[in-house]
Design an enzyme around this catalytic site. Structure first.
Site: not given
Lengths: 292, 366
Positions: B288, B295
């Site tokens: 995660y 991103e």
């Protein structure tokens, strides 16, 4: 018949932990919720223990509703913001637009008109909060004020920025469009006000009774024949008028979002009317006649 | 209140209860009358506008009259007699409750009088003064047992998605092994990625119609953020496709999605291999944060290009009187990771504790 004294044993348990709480003096009354069932509805302030469906041993559940704030305070704050913010943009206070535009005024008359309408709308809301509305509930959770103010103030600033911008483009169809929009806006403002007055007159001061609203002599209230919550209908109409008047996409967004929220409220109100009154007029729709 | 001792009927606010006549004598006196250790009748007379609650159980004789064990709560202290002891629901099992209709303007935990075999009530349930919150529990109760069709569809969907992401993973690996570089890798998988990531919109529909018990908003936000990355950053801004951060988040997504969809598939078949469960609830701890880094770096790399080309932007003046600057939008998007990421991460941690430490498995998406 001899009258003997009956003692009640009242045990107050925490709704989440089911542990026993004895004292409720930590929390002020408006944030206490007391219920007969841990997941059920709150008992009202007016409820009397003797009249409740309990035996000699009543089990009540306590829930802390969190910090509370009064409805009037929230309404006044959330409406004062847009009023003042819009005016700041209208007068082109420094640091909003380029420095050469500071304290100038727009050359389009529709911009002045829009400022008057917007300010009138929020002044009306403030005055209604102070003098017209009768609130069923005294308080709401504190975090609501942040949520509501963000919504109202945010949208007001967003709208006002573009309407009062030096590069604002007036409506395509010019005078005709603006006139029509103004008529629509004023009509719906008067209508909205009439409904608020009619709803106020349904309920005597200090009481919390609920009655079905009916059309009165005022033609603006005749819409009660078709709609349960015409105050929302008129509010939608006002904002449609304002959108048309300014031809500004952020205003259209605000109208749409407001419409969604008001529809949710209207449907809830309509449902509770239907539940409460057996003889509720069947022709009425929640917010839009025949449609919604 | 009408007492008709001969016909053994007591009529209270319209409800008629039939009781054996020997029990019914003095309507004013409360009685406690155990008969055959199962039947007793006691009642209190009505008190003005109180609901009269009567506890009445009739002896079950084997005569065809079924045991009438309706009971209702009894208010205390009526008319100065010793208040009767009211047995609680749990002690009596699932006895249907009878209420007197209409008199009480409060929500009474009662069912319709039709349930009781020997009682009839003319009115309806007590009307509630509150705002329609009565059916809030019903709307919260989604269908626990999905139909067979829904299960079949979900199984097919999850298998298809697992397969899709496996294909993506294998294609990526093959490309890298053959070419030795990550340049051009994105272009080679772009179509497949777009297809399978966009197909995840279907999951929002699943939540909306209730066959998957997750919040629509949470799923919606997650799917939208993925679609945003794929369509509006990676696919539309060519220059970022050769960034390493793209590969980073692609790898992270692939591993996460494969473990997630395979977990769902096995869950639907009620046979989850432990390593899949382990993978799903442990890998995220590393993946995660890595995915978020990938991103964010990608968006950051895109910023100068967006600023230079003013893509997706609308300037004033225009007839809609609105403006949009994609550059600032991206900056705000990056900043929004700050509040959102910890929330989602800790939510997954809580799920992990629940699932892996033996508590009830809550089938919640992350």
């Amino acid at each position: 018949l001899k009258h003997s004294v009956v003692f009640f044993e009242v045990e107050i348990l925490d709704a989440k932990t089911k542990g026993k709480l004895c004292f409720l003096d930590k929390w002020y009354p408006t944030r206490q919720s007391i219920r007969l069932d841990a997941k059920g509805k709150s008992l009202k302030d007016e409820d009397v223990l003797q009249h409740l469906p309990v035996g000699t041993t009543a089990t009540l559940y306590f829930r802390d509703l969190g910090a509370q704030i009064s409805w009037v305070t929230v309404f006044l704050t959330e409406y004062a913001g847009p009023l003042l913010l819009y005016l700041m943009f209208y007068f082109r206070v420094p640091f909003i637009y380029a420095p050469k535009y500071d304290f100038t005024t727009s050359k389009h008359w529709v911009v002045h008109l829009a400022c008057m309408c917007h300010s009138f709308h929020y002044m009306k809301r403030l005055l209604e909060t102070l003098f017209v509305h009768r609130f069923s509930h005294g308080t709401m959770p504190l975090r609501n004020i942040f949520k509501n103010c963000t919504y109202y103030w945010g949208f007001a600033a967003w709208m006002a920025y573009y309407i009062n911008h030096p590069l604002y483009t007036p409506p395509i169809y010019g005078e005709q469009q603006i006139r029509l929009a103004l008529v629509m806006f004023l009509f719906c403002q008067i209508g909205n006000f009439s409904i608020h007055i009619a709803l106020r007159n349904l309920r005597p001061p200090g009481s919390k009774t609920r009655k079905i609203p009916y059309p009165t002599k005022n033609p603006f209230t005749w819409i009660f024949l078709l709609v349960s919550c015409p105050n929302y209908t008129y509010e939608l109409g006002s904002w449609l008028g304002f959108t048309l008047m300014t031809q500004c996409l952020p205003v259209a967004f605000f109208t749409v979002v407001g419409f969604f929220q008001m529809t949710v409220w209207a449907k809830g109100k309509h449902r509770s009317y239907l539940k409460e009154f057996r003889d509720y007029p069947p022709l009425r729709s929640p917010i839009l006649p025949f449609v919604l | 209140m009408v007492l008709d001792a001969q016909n053994s009927k007591i009529s209270i606010n319209g409800c008629i209860l039939i009781a054996p006549s020997e029990l019914v004598s003095d309507p004013v006196v409360s009685k406690r009358h155990p008969i055959h250790h199962m039947t007793w009748l006691y009642f209190l007379t009505q008190i003005n506008t109180f609901d009269v609650f009567v506890d009445a159980s009739v002896n079950c004789r084997p005569t065809g009259h079924s045991s009438f064990s309706d009971k209702v709560r009894v208010p205390a202290g009526a008319f100065g007699h010793a208040p009767p002891i009211v047995p609680r629901d749990s002690e009596r099992g699932a006895a249907p409750w009878v209420t007197t209709p209409c008199a009480a303007p409060r929500p009474v935990p009662a069912v319709s009088c039709d349930r009781a075999p020997f009682s009839t009530c003319p009115g309806t349930m007590a009307s509630s003064e509150d705002d329609g919150a009565v059916d809030e529990k019903e709307t919260n109760n989604r269908r626990r047992n999905r139909g067979a069709i829904a299960t079949a569809w979900l199984t097919f969907y999850n298998i298809a998605m697992t397969a899709g992401w496996l294909v993506l993973a294998i294609t990526m690996m093959r490309f890298y092994l053959q070419k030795g570089t990550h340049r051009g890798l994105y272009r080679s998988i772009a179509k497949t990625l777009k297809f399978f990531q966009t197909a995840a919109l279907v999951e929002v529909g699943h939540c909306a119609i209730g066959i998957v018990r997750t919040s629509v908003i949470v799923t919606g936000v997650q799917v939208c953020s993925r679609i945003f990355m794929v369509w509006f950053i990676a696919s539309s801004i060519r220059q970022v496709q050769s960034e390493e951060s793209v590969i980073l988040f692609l790898v992270v997504w692939t591993v996460t999605e494969i473990s997630r969809y395979s977990y769902y598939t096995f869950n639907l078949l009620h046979q989850v291999p432990y390593f899949i469960k382990w993978a799903r609830y442990n890998l995220f701890i590393v993946l995660y944060p890595l995915g978020v880094v990938g991103e964010l770096l990608t968006i950051y790399a895109a910023l100068p290009i967006v600023r230079r080309t003013a893509m997706y932007s609308l300037r004033l003046p225009n007839k809609y009187n609105v403006s949009f600057d994609y550059y600032y939008f991206l900056i705000i998007a990056m900043l929004s990771y700050i509040p959102l990421f910890p929330q989602l991460f800790f939510h997954m941690l809580r799920q992990r504790r629940k699932v892996l430490h033996g508590e009830v498995i809550v089938e919640k998406d992350d």
